[in-house]
Write an enzyme that holds these catalytic residues in place. Structure first.
Site, mmCIF file in Angstrom:
data_model
loop_
_atom_site.group_PDB
_atom_site.id
_atom_site.type_symbol
_atom_site.label_atom_id
_atom_site.label_comp_id
_atom_site.label_asym_id
_atom_site.label_seq_id
_atom_site.Cartn_x
_atom_site.Cartn_y
_atom_site.Cartn_z
ATOM 1 N N SER A 1 0.888 -1.077 -0.162
ATOM 2 C CA SER A 1 0.157 -0.191 0.208
ATOM 3 C C SER A 1 0.858 1.245 -0.125
ATOM 4 O O SER A 1 1.869 0.965 0.405
ATOM 5 C CB SER A 1 -0.890 0.030 1.168
ATOM 6 O OG SER A 1 -1.715 1.327 1.524
ATOM 7 N N TYR B 1 -2.230 -0.573 10.011
ATOM 8 C CA TYR B 1 -2.457 -0.878 8.510
ATOM 9 C C TYR B 1 -1.222 -0.602 7.909
ATOM 10 O O TYR B 1 -0.538 -1.271 7.176
ATOM 11 C CB TYR B 1 -3.635 0.058 7.989
ATOM 12 C CG TYR B 1 -3.758 -0.316 6.208
ATOM 13 C CD1 TYR B 1 -4.089 -1.594 5.934
ATOM 14 C CD2 TYR B 1 -3.285 0.343 5.553
ATOM 15 C CE1 TYR B 1 -4.418 -1.941 4.474
ATOM 16 C CE2 TYR B 1 -3.458 0.136 3.866
ATOM 17 C CZ TYR B 1 -4.162 -1.111 3.682
ATOM 18 O OH TYR B 1 -4.157 -1.410 2.497
#
Length: 271
Positions: free
Chosen positions: A152, A165
């Site tokens: 990501s 995350y």
């Protein structure tokens, strides 16, 4: 003449295959002639994804499995080998954030609940590692295969409000590089491990953060667009070409790479 970009006939496992990202990649694989097993967390979502995917071809099946349950993953592996006899591709699309893992505007790091932090890290990190243990072992035995993990922009850049995350995806990148050298050196150079790092795509998980109810951009979205040279969000289908390339013979000398698909977000300072 052989098409080195082809994945036709390859057997692919996609964890998180009933989600938006995973089912999109599955659709692209089916259109390219691959055989696809999708793994999802809930029967309803798996059934719904299969109903949509079967219009793309007959060589698709799905099952419910917790990617954090090694024993269940082993059962799925055995089922897949009985059906198609091999595993050529593993895409680890299971993951994502959870509401409790995202800090609100008026919160700071000390407001984060440890249980939510652990859930996010576990799902994104071990939810990638465990399928690699199970399906990667098949690749090690057969001497070939391609694994694509999902990183990501939150791993490449310091993005506010998503600490768990970000930590998990950073670890996924490190694990990707580590597993790439492990597989090539100790097993076979024809086993490759790479990752993609998607930029900003509007989906169910982040829609409320990026868009107002009337569809206009939030302040966070405006910051994202300002730092994206292409000046737009990505379309989920724009991930497919990169994933298929990494799984094809065209990428035969590429391993341990994290490929941004971000419209230039990770290359631009904003100045």
């Amino acid at each position: 003449m052989n098409d080195i970009f082809s994945i036709a006939g390859k057997v692919a496992v996609i964890t998180g295959g009933s989600g938006v990202l995973g089912s999109n990649i599955a659709r692209g694989f089916l259109r390219a002639g691959a055989k696809v097993l999708i793994i999802g967390a809930h029967q309803e979502s798996v059934d719904s994804a299969l109903a949509n995917l079967k219009s793309e071809g007959r060589d698709v099946c799905g099952t419910v499995c917790d990617v954090l349950d090694i024993d269940h993953l082993l059962e799925v592996k055995d089922m897949l080998l009985e059906r198609w006899g091999r595993v050529d591709i593993l895409v680890n699309a299971a993951g994502g954030n959870i509401p409790g893992g995202t800090l609100q505007e008026d919160q700071n790091i000390f407001d984060m609940k440890i249980a939510d932090l652990n859930r996010v890290v576990d799902l994104n990190l071990n939810g990638t590692v465990y399928p690699c243990f199970v399906f990667g072992r098949v690749m090690a035995l057969q001497g070939s295969g391609s694994i694509v993990n999902i990183s990501s922009m939150a791993a490449m850049e310091s993005i506010t409000r998503v600490p768990g995350y970000s930590m998990a995806k950073s670890a996924v990148e490190n694990f990707t590089r580590w597993l790439a050298q492990e597989m090539a050196i100790k097993f076979n150079e024809n086993i490759r491990v790479n990752a993609i790092a998607p930029g900003f795509f509007i989906g169910n998980q982040n829609r409320s953060v990026l868009l107002h109810e009337d569809g206009s951009l939030t302040e966070r979205s405006k910051k994202v667009i300002a730092k994206t040279p292409m000046r737009r969000f990505g379309d989920i289908s724009e991930l497919n070409g990169a994933v298929q390339f990494l799984c094809s013979d065209a990428a035969s000398f590429i391993t341990g790479v994290i490929l941004p698909i971000d419209g230039g977000f990770s290359t631009f300072s904003g100045v």
